[in-house]
Design a protein around this motif. Structure first.
Motif, PDB file in Angstrom:
ATOM      1  N   ILE A  39      -1.946  -1.552  -1.635  1.00  0.00           N
ATOM      2  CA  ILE A  39      -1.996  -0.848  -2.936  1.00  0.00           C
ATOM      3  C   ILE A  39      -0.827  -0.970  -3.316  1.00  0.00           C
ATOM      4  O   ILE A  39       0.459  -0.590  -2.919  1.00  0.00           O
ATOM      5  N   VAL A  82      -6.773   2.987  -7.039  1.00  0.00           N
ATOM      6  CA  VAL A  82      -7.666   1.858  -6.227  1.00  0.00           C
ATOM      7  C   VAL A  82      -8.773   3.070  -5.520  1.00  0.00           C
ATOM      8  O   VAL A  82      -8.428   4.199  -5.147  1.00  0.00           O
ATOM      9  N   ARG A 140      -8.826  -1.165  -9.876  1.00  0.00           N
ATOM     10  CA  ARG A 140      -9.539  -1.878  -8.545  1.00  0.00           C
ATOM     11  C   ARG A 140     -10.424  -1.387  -7.550  1.00  0.00           C
ATOM     12  O   ARG A 140     -10.144   0.002  -7.324  1.00  0.00           O
TER      13      ARG A 140
END
Lengths: 250, 276
Positions: B39, B45, B220
């Motif tokens: 990350i 995320v 994401r």
């Protein structure tokens, strides 16, 4: 406060009715005074012997409080040991739980044998009665502490000491007070039993002696005062709990 | 300020890097086998996975609450050591927000939120001052002296979030923080989190099993499909920011959701369909 006072009214009225019933029934049914003395006789005997009863009351109260205090110290220490060391958890804790199945009353004569007829044998019996509820409930309080809080603290880099002081101790307080309330109530019973087994003073000794002389009024006045003492100690523990946990949810 | 996230072209430094992570409670049933992912700083995320796949265990590994049996976990440049170690980790800590709020019932909102500051040795006065400064942003104005039981579920989660933000870490781990809330509260909390995050851009790893939630919030989405987890599929969410809950109605959102369902596999897709 006003609300709470008002909610106490029905029970007070009921107690008063019971007292009246006691007084009336003993008079009408002419129950012998050594079975159930008239309430007025009991109260009169109490008043006549107020100085003697006061002295015995303070002695029994002293024994109860002393034993209770020692149990608070050692019961809490035992709980801390059980919490702090897995060895203690595997050895002491099961023993404490198992020991609750032993009739404690049966052990009391040993206390008299060891500590004689002085105050310490009564204190020892009180400790015998009050140690376990405090140790077990405090220990349960530690054990049931919200593990989520511990994880959050550990993720923030908390040390063992932080975890203990800021998480475990506050978490165990409700359990401790549950134990204290139970212990406060039964401490009077412990002191009374200790006096029965061998004592020269205290309300337990007073009631036992009065009972062997079939002095119903004296027995009942002693019993009423012992009950009052139990209630007072419980209320004191309750008050402490309220003061300590006032702002938490129930 | 729309920003397309393309992990390959992203040059931001790594906030978290997990390499070859292996962990099992018992050897016959490993949860993670040689799992790797990264990350970047300032990234949001989400980890999307069906229940029972070991998401919470992964978080506990990242938080240093469990020790991996293989592989390494790095926060920035620092390796995560289990916090049971005698010496205290001075840096590289994370802000962990558990599923349940896990607030201390005996502490006020102020002192609950200040926990992390307090643990890192900042005087109580100063800690409280810093919490007070942030209360309005977190929608907690006027609750300073309230106890957790006097707050609603949503408010408690806000306090819990504030506590993890102030925990001192650069990376925030949020473990299904809204799963226990009712649907309406959950939506408003999601919008609230979007708003806060778009202002502060902290690095967040968010666990959820709610596809909408994952897509709505994240840059994401990592999808874990089956146990043991060894490879996670990845879905870049290039929806423009700022987002609101209305975003879930966009065609591009629906397209992403279809992709996510595909990544989760048919089994999960049917489950998801049944639960909606």
């Amino acid at each position: 406060m006003k609300q709470r006072l008002r909610s106490g009214v029905p029970v007070l009225v009921f107690v008063l009715l019971l007292a009246l019933l006691w007084e009336a029934a003993t008079a009408w049914l002419s129950i012998p005074h050594y079975i159930i003395p008239q309430l007025s006789d009991v109260l009169m005997s109490m008043w006549d012997n107020r100085q003697l009863l006061g002295k015995h009351f303070m002695i029994t109260l002293g024994e109860s409080l002393l034993g209770l205090s020692i149990s608070v110290v050692f019961g809490t220490l035992a709980a801390v040991c059980i919490e702090g060391s897995s060895l203690a958890r595997k050895t002491i804790y099961p023993l404490i739980i198992a020991s609750q199945t032993i009739p404690i009353i049966a052990l009391s004569p040993i206390m008299v044998m060891w500590f004689g007829y002085e105050i310490w044998s009564k204190v020892a019996v009180v400790i015998l009665f009050t140690f376990f509820p405090i140790a077990v409930n405090t220990s349960d309080g530690f054990r049931t502490a919200d593990s989520g809080i511990g994880e959050v603290m550990r993720s923030m880099g908390a040390r063992r000491r932080d975890l203990f002081l800021k998480w475990k101790i506050p978490s165990a307080l409700p359990g401790f007070f549950t134990g204290l309330k139970m212990a406060a109530t039964i401490s009077v019973g412990g002191a009374t039993l200790g006096e029965w087994l061998g004592g020269e003073a205290g309300l337990g000794m007073y009631t036992k002696r009065a009972s062997s002389m079939l002095r119903g009024d004296a027995v009942f006045s002693g019993v009423l005062l012992l009950s009052l003492m139990g209630i007072l100690l419980f209320l004191a523990a309750l008050w402490l709990e309220k003061a300590a946990l006032s702002r938490r949810s129930s | 300020m729309s920003m397309a996230i393309t992990p390959s072209g992203d040059k931001r430094p790594l906030a978290l890097s997990v390499e070859g992570l292996t962990y099992a409670f018992n050897e016959s049933m490993p949860l993670f086998a040689n799992l790797s992912f990264t990350i970047r700083e300032g990234e949001f995320v989400s980890l999307l996975a069906p229940s029972g796949i070991g998401k919470t265990t992964l978080f506990r590994l990242l938080a240093g609450l469990l020790t991996p049996q293989g592989g390494s976990i790095r926060l920035g440049a620092e390796k995560v050591e289990p916090s049971g170690a005698a010496h205290r980790r001075q840096s590289g800590r994370i802000g962990y927000m558990p599923q349940r709020d896990s607030l201390m019932p005996w502490r006020s909102v102020l002192d609950n939120a200040a926990l992390g500051l307090e643990l890192s040795g900042i005087p109580r006065r100063e800690a409280r001052r810093r919490v007070r400064e942030l209360l309005p942003t977190f929608g907690l104005e006027g609750t300073e002296e309230k106890r957790p039981h006097e707050l609603s579920g949503g408010m408690r989660q806000r306090v819990s979030f504030l506590r993890s933000v102030l925990g001192g870490g650069e990376l925030l781990l949020l473990d299904e923080p809204f799963s226990a809330l009712d649907a309406m509260t959950r939506i408003s909390m999601q919008e609230w989190l979007l708003q806060i995050w778009e202002q502060h851009r902290k690095t967040i790893l968010f666990i959820t099993h709610d596809i909408d939630e994952a897509l709505l919030l994240s840059d994401r989405v990592l999808v874990a499909e089956a146990s043991p987890v060894s490879i996670m599929k990845e879905l870049a969410v290039a929806l423009p920011r700022p987002r609101t809950y209305q975003t879930v109605l966009d065609d591009s959102f629906v397209l992403l959701k279809r992709q996510a369902l595909g990544l989760l596999g048919k089994e999960a897709a049917r489950q998801e369909g049944a639960s909606r």
